[in-house]
Design an enzyme around this catalytic site. Structure first.
Site, short mmCIF file in Angstrom:
data_model
loop_
_atom_site.label_atom_id
_atom_site.label_comp_id
_atom_site.label_asym_id
_atom_site.label_seq_id
_atom_site.Cartn_x
_atom_site.Cartn_y
_atom_site.Cartn_z
N ASP A 141 0.88 -1.33 -0.04
CA ASP A 141 -0.01 0.09 0.07
C ASP A 141 0.92 1.21 0.05
O ASP A 141 0.35 2.30 0.54
CB ASP A 141 -1.04 -0.07 1.27
CG ASP A 141 -1.99 0.98 1.17
OD1 ASP A 141 -2.44 1.54 2.21
OD2 ASP A 141 -2.45 1.49 0.01
N LYS A 144 2.78 3.48 -5.78
CA LYS A 144 2.15 2.39 -6.55
C LYS A 144 3.46 2.08 -7.68
O LYS A 144 3.36 0.95 -8.16
CB LYS A 144 0.94 2.85 -7.43
CG LYS A 144 -0.15 3.57 -6.21
CD LYS A 144 -0.21 2.65 -5.21
CE LYS A 144 -0.92 3.45 -4.20
NZ LYS A 144 -0.94 2.73 -2.72
N ASP A 169 -3.25 -3.06 -2.38
CA ASP A 169 -4.17 -2.10 -2.64
C ASP A 169 -4.24 -1.23 -3.76
O ASP A 169 -2.84 -1.27 -4.43
CB ASP A 169 -4.14 -0.93 -1.37
CG ASP A 169 -5.28 -0.34 -1.18
OD1 ASP A 169 -5.28 0.94 -0.68
OD2 ASP A 169 -6.59 -0.56 -1.70
N ASN A 170 -5.22 -0.68 -4.22
CA ASN A 170 -5.29 0.40 -5.34
C ASN A 170 -4.69 -0.07 -6.48
O ASN A 170 -4.47 0.82 -7.59
CB ASN A 170 -4.07 1.55 -4.65
CG ASN A 170 -4.64 2.03 -3.64
OD1 ASN A 170 -3.73 1.96 -2.71
ND2 ASN A 170 -5.63 2.37 -3.27
N GLU A 199 -11.49 4.15 -1.09
CA GLU A 199 -11.75 4.59 0.30
C GLU A 199 -12.52 5.70 0.28
O GLU A 199 -12.28 6.66 -0.17
CB GLU A 199 -10.53 4.46 1.25
CG GLU A 199 -9.53 5.65 0.72
CD GLU A 199 -8.48 4.83 -0.14
OE1 GLU A 199 -8.58 3.85 -0.40
OE2 GLU A 199 -7.25 5.10 0.12
O1 LIG Z 1 -0.70 6.94 -3.17
C1 LIG Z 1 -1.18 6.39 -2.47
N1 LIG Z 1 -0.50 5.66 -1.60
C2 LIG Z 1 0.93 5.90 -1.56
C3 LIG Z 1 1.42 5.71 -0.05
C4 LIG Z 1 2.66 6.08 0.32
C5 LIG Z 1 2.98 5.64 1.82
O2 LIG Z 1 3.77 4.84 1.70
C6 LIG Z 1 4.96 5.30 2.33
N2 LIG Z 1 6.29 4.40 2.05
C7 LIG Z 1 7.15 4.64 0.80
N3 LIG Z 1 7.94 3.84 0.78
C8 LIG Z 1 7.56 2.96 1.81
C9 LIG Z 1 8.42 1.62 1.95
F1 LIG Z 1 7.54 0.80 2.45
F2 LIG Z 1 8.65 1.05 0.73
F3 LIG Z 1 9.61 1.89 2.62
C10 LIG Z 1 6.61 3.37 2.63
C11 LIG Z 1 5.13 6.79 2.10
O3 LIG Z 1 5.87 7.46 3.01
C12 LIG Z 1 3.55 6.96 2.27
O4 LIG Z 1 3.20 7.10 3.81
C13 LIG Z 1 -2.65 6.21 -2.46
C14 LIG Z 1 -3.49 7.12 -3.25
C15 LIG Z 1 -4.95 6.98 -3.19
N4 LIG Z 1 -5.42 8.07 -3.72
O5 LIG Z 1 -6.82 7.90 -4.02
O6 LIG Z 1 -4.98 8.89 -4.70
C16 LIG Z 1 -5.40 6.00 -2.58
C17 LIG Z 1 -4.46 5.04 -1.74
O7 LIG Z 1 -5.52 4.20 -1.30
C18 LIG Z 1 -3.30 5.07 -1.64
O8 LIG Z 1 -2.59 4.03 -1.09
MG LIG Z 2 -3.79 2.59 -0.68
#
Ligand SMILES: O=C(NC/C=C/[C@H]1O[C@@H](n2cnc(C(F)(F)F)c2)[C@H](O)[C@@H]1O)c1cc([N+](=O)[O-])cc(O)c1O
Ligand SMILES: [Mg+2]
Length: 214
Positions: A141, A144, A169-170, A199
């Site tokens: 999650d 992407k 997810d997504n 969501e």
């Molecule tokens: O962009 C979305 N999610 C990106 C989520 C990103 C999250 O994952 C973390 N991360 C990055 N690398 C790592 C790891 F683990 F690799 F280190 C962890 C980022 O700091 C952030 O908190 C998103 C967007 C929508 N939307 O509707 O736009 C809906 C959704 O459910 C989504 O999840």
């Molecule tokens: Mg998500």
């Protein structure tokens, strides 16, 4: 100074949820995101699908990529069998600060190890650093465009075993087209799409469940 959305989400948890009651934490976040400010939690509709997969797999070891505010971390951890462990990776230190407090409020911190940093750095170190052999369940999650490279990295690092489950997810919105193509066409995976909605909206989205065949 202005608060951030994650800070306001944490405030809603501390105001409306009961310490030590994970379900009330989930309800408080869903209420906040439906009625006050949308946030990118897996949410209640897709969350039910996540719950059923966790219950079905009953994993001893779980990896979550993308903690954000800890919503799905709490959902998963509250359904794990005793002694099971969830490692959750978060890149953004400000999100990690919030997530730690949400996880603590829910009272699931004993099952959760929140690790700060990048997947490319941490996935190769899972075995030596955390004594993990393989993951029974991985919840993707995070960014992407990282789903596919990180899945290939987990394969290369021997973190998946015959029967390991990837739940992503997504896969429709925002979408993970290269990942989807890979798990649906690779002979090493058996994939299944769970249709749902983004969501807190009526937009289509879904979870892809993929079994690693070894
Ligand atoms: O962009 C979305 N999610 C990106 C989520 C990103 C999250 O994952 C973390 N991360 C990055 N690398 C790592 C790891 F683990 F690799 F280190 C962890 C980022 O700091 C952030 O908190 C998103 C967007 C929508 N939307 O509707 O736009 C809906 C959704 O459910 C989504 O999840
Ligand atoms: Mg998500």
């Amino acid at each position: 100074t202005q608060s951030t959305r994650p800070q306001r989400l944490l405030g809603a948890v501390q105001k409306n949820a009961t310490r030590g009651h994970p379900r009330s934490v989930i309800q408080a976040i869903d209420h906040f995101c439906r009625n006050k400010e949308w946030a990118m939690n897996v949410g209640d509709e897709k969350g039910c699908i996540l719950d059923s997969v966790v219950s079905e797999v009953s994993p001893a070891t779980v990896l979550e990529l993308g903690t954000y505010c800890g919503y799905s971390t709490v959902r998963i951890a509250s359904r794990l069998p005793p002694h099971a462990k969830l490692i959750t990776l978060e890149f953004n230190p400000e999100f990690a600060v919030i997530a730690r407090q949400v996880i603590a409020w829910a009272g699931v911190e004993d099952k959760v190890q929140l690790v700060e940093g990048a997947s490319g750095d941490w996935i190769p170190r899972m075995k030596e650093q955390f004594g993990v052999k393989t993951f029974d369940l991985v919840f993707l999650d995070h960014w992407k465009d990282r789903y596919l490279p990180d899945t290939k990295l987990m394969e290369e690092c021997g973190l998946l075993r015959k029967g390991s489950i990837l739940l992503a997810d997504n896969v429709i919105c925002p979408g993970t087209p290269d990942y989807l193509e890979y798990v649906r066409n690779s002979p090493r995976y058996e994939s299944q799409y769970f249709k749902s909605h983004l969501e807190y909206t009526k937009v289509e989205d879904g979870l892809e469940k993929s079994v690693f065949l070894g």
